[in-house]
Motif scaffolding. Structure first.
Motif, PDB file in Angstrom:
ATOM      1  N   CYS A   1       2.136  12.512  -4.311  1.00  0.00           N
ATOM      2  CA  CYS A   1       3.067  11.635  -3.596  1.00  0.00           C
ATOM      3  C   CYS A   1       3.344  10.348  -4.379  1.00  0.00           C
ATOM      4  CB  CYS A   1       2.490  11.303  -2.228  1.00  0.00           C
ATOM      5  SG  CYS A   1       3.490  10.189  -1.249  1.00  0.00           S
ATOM      6  N   SER A   2       2.310   9.717  -4.928  1.00  0.00           N
ATOM      7  CA  SER A   2       2.497   8.501  -5.720  1.00  0.00           C
ATOM      8  C   SER A   2       1.402   8.410  -6.766  1.00  0.00           C
ATOM      9  CB  SER A   2       2.487   7.255  -4.832  1.00  0.00           C
ATOM     10  OG  SER A   2       1.203   7.021  -4.319  1.00  0.00           O
ATOM     11  N   GLN A   3       1.691   7.685  -7.836  1.00  0.00           N
ATOM     12  CA  GLN A   3       0.710   7.460  -8.893  1.00  0.00           C
ATOM     13  C   GLN A   3       1.083   6.226  -9.691  1.00  0.00           C
ATOM     14  OE1 GLN A   3       0.433  10.492 -11.914  1.00  0.00           O
ATOM     15  NE2 GLN A   3       2.613  10.925 -11.827  1.00  0.00           N
ATOM     16  N   GLU A   4       0.136   5.770 -10.498  1.00  0.00           N
ATOM     17  CA  GLU A   4       0.316   4.572 -11.310  1.00  0.00           C
ATOM     18  C   GLU A   4       1.013   4.929 -12.619  1.00  0.00           C
ATOM     19  OE1 GLU A   4      -2.711   1.064 -11.977  1.00  0.00           O
ATOM     20  OE2 GLU A   4      -3.219   2.774 -13.251  1.00  0.00           O
ATOM     21  N   TYR A   5       1.961   4.081 -13.030  1.00  0.00           N
ATOM     22  CA  TYR A   5       2.687   4.252 -14.287  1.00  0.00           C
ATOM     23  C   TYR A   5       2.528   3.006 -15.148  1.00  0.00           C
ATOM     24  CZ  TYR A   5       5.282   8.341 -12.613  1.00  0.00           C
ATOM     25  OH  TYR A   5       5.632   9.581 -12.164  1.00  0.00           O
TER      26      TYR A   5
ATOM     27  N   MET B   1      -3.782   7.817  -7.686  1.00  0.00           N
ATOM     28  CA  MET B   1      -2.984   9.010  -7.418  1.00  0.00           C
ATOM     29  C   MET B   1      -3.194   9.392  -5.955  1.00  0.00           C
ATOM     30  SD  MET B   1      -3.799  11.088 -10.893  1.00  0.00           S
ATOM     31  CE  MET B   1      -2.448  12.225 -10.962  1.00  0.00           C
ATOM     32  N   HIS B   2      -2.088   9.547  -5.234  1.00  0.00           N
ATOM     33  CA  HIS B   2      -2.166   9.892  -3.809  1.00  0.00           C
ATOM     34  C   HIS B   2      -1.359  11.142  -3.553  1.00  0.00           C
ATOM     35  CE1 HIS B   2      -4.039   6.028  -3.035  1.00  0.00           C
ATOM     36  NE2 HIS B   2      -3.109   5.495  -3.816  1.00  0.00           N
TER      37      HIS B   2
ATOM     38  N   GLN C   1       0.840  -1.206   0.000  1.00  0.00           N
ATOM     39  CA  GLN C   1       0.000   0.000   0.000  1.00  0.00           C
ATOM     40  C   GLN C   1       0.869   1.249   0.000  1.00  0.00           C
ATOM     41  OE1 GLN C   1      -3.031   0.694  -0.364  1.00  0.00           O
ATOM     42  NE2 GLN C   1      -4.429  -0.661   0.670  1.00  0.00           N
ATOM     43  N   SER C   2       0.401   2.305  -0.645  1.00  0.00           N
ATOM     44  CA  SER C   2       1.087   3.587  -0.622  1.00  0.00           C
ATOM     45  C   SER C   2       1.042   4.142   0.799  1.00  0.00           C
ATOM     46  CB  SER C   2       0.392   4.562  -1.577  1.00  0.00           C
ATOM     47  OG  SER C   2       0.885   5.862  -1.394  1.00  0.00           O
ATOM     48  N   THR C   3       2.148   4.719   1.244  1.00  0.00           N
ATOM     49  CA  THR C   3       2.198   5.289   2.595  1.00  0.00           C
ATOM     50  C   THR C   3       1.952   6.796   2.572  1.00  0.00           C
ATOM     51  OG1 THR C   3       4.585   5.570   2.451  1.00  0.00           O
ATOM     52  CG2 THR C   3       3.776   3.513   3.428  1.00  0.00           C
TER      53      THR C   3
END
Length: 87
Positions: free
Chosen positions: A63-67, A81-82, A52-54
């Motif tokens: 902070c994070s996303q899918e590529y 997307m977080h 899991q994304s922190t």
């Protein structure tokens, strides 16, 4: 004369077979891999998210996303997307 016809017949079969396979669609063995990565402060792709994304969804900073790993580009999937600081 008979051997010439036989030779031309074999050549025609060989040429037809070659032509058929030349224009056949190539099989695509490339698999699209969609993985989530953290985003560096400069916007570039960072390390892969394991599990899991922190990220705490608190700010507008991504902070994070899918590529898509085959293209190296973000997918733009909003559910992946977080925002906020990373724990």
């Amino acid at each position: 004369m008979k051997s010439i016809r036989l030779t031309l017949g074999v050549a025609a079969i060989a040429l037809g077979t070659f032509t058929a396979f030349s224009f056949a669609p190539a099989s695509s063995n490339a698999k699209v891999a969609l993985l989530e990565f953290y985003v560096n402060p400069d916007g570039s792709r960072g390390p892969q998210v394991s599990g899991q994304s922190t990220c705490k969804d608190q700010t507008e900073i991504l902070c994070s996303q899918e590529y898509d790993t085959s293209t190296g580009q973000p997918t733009g999937n909003a559910s992946k997307m977080h925002n906020g600081p990373k724990n």
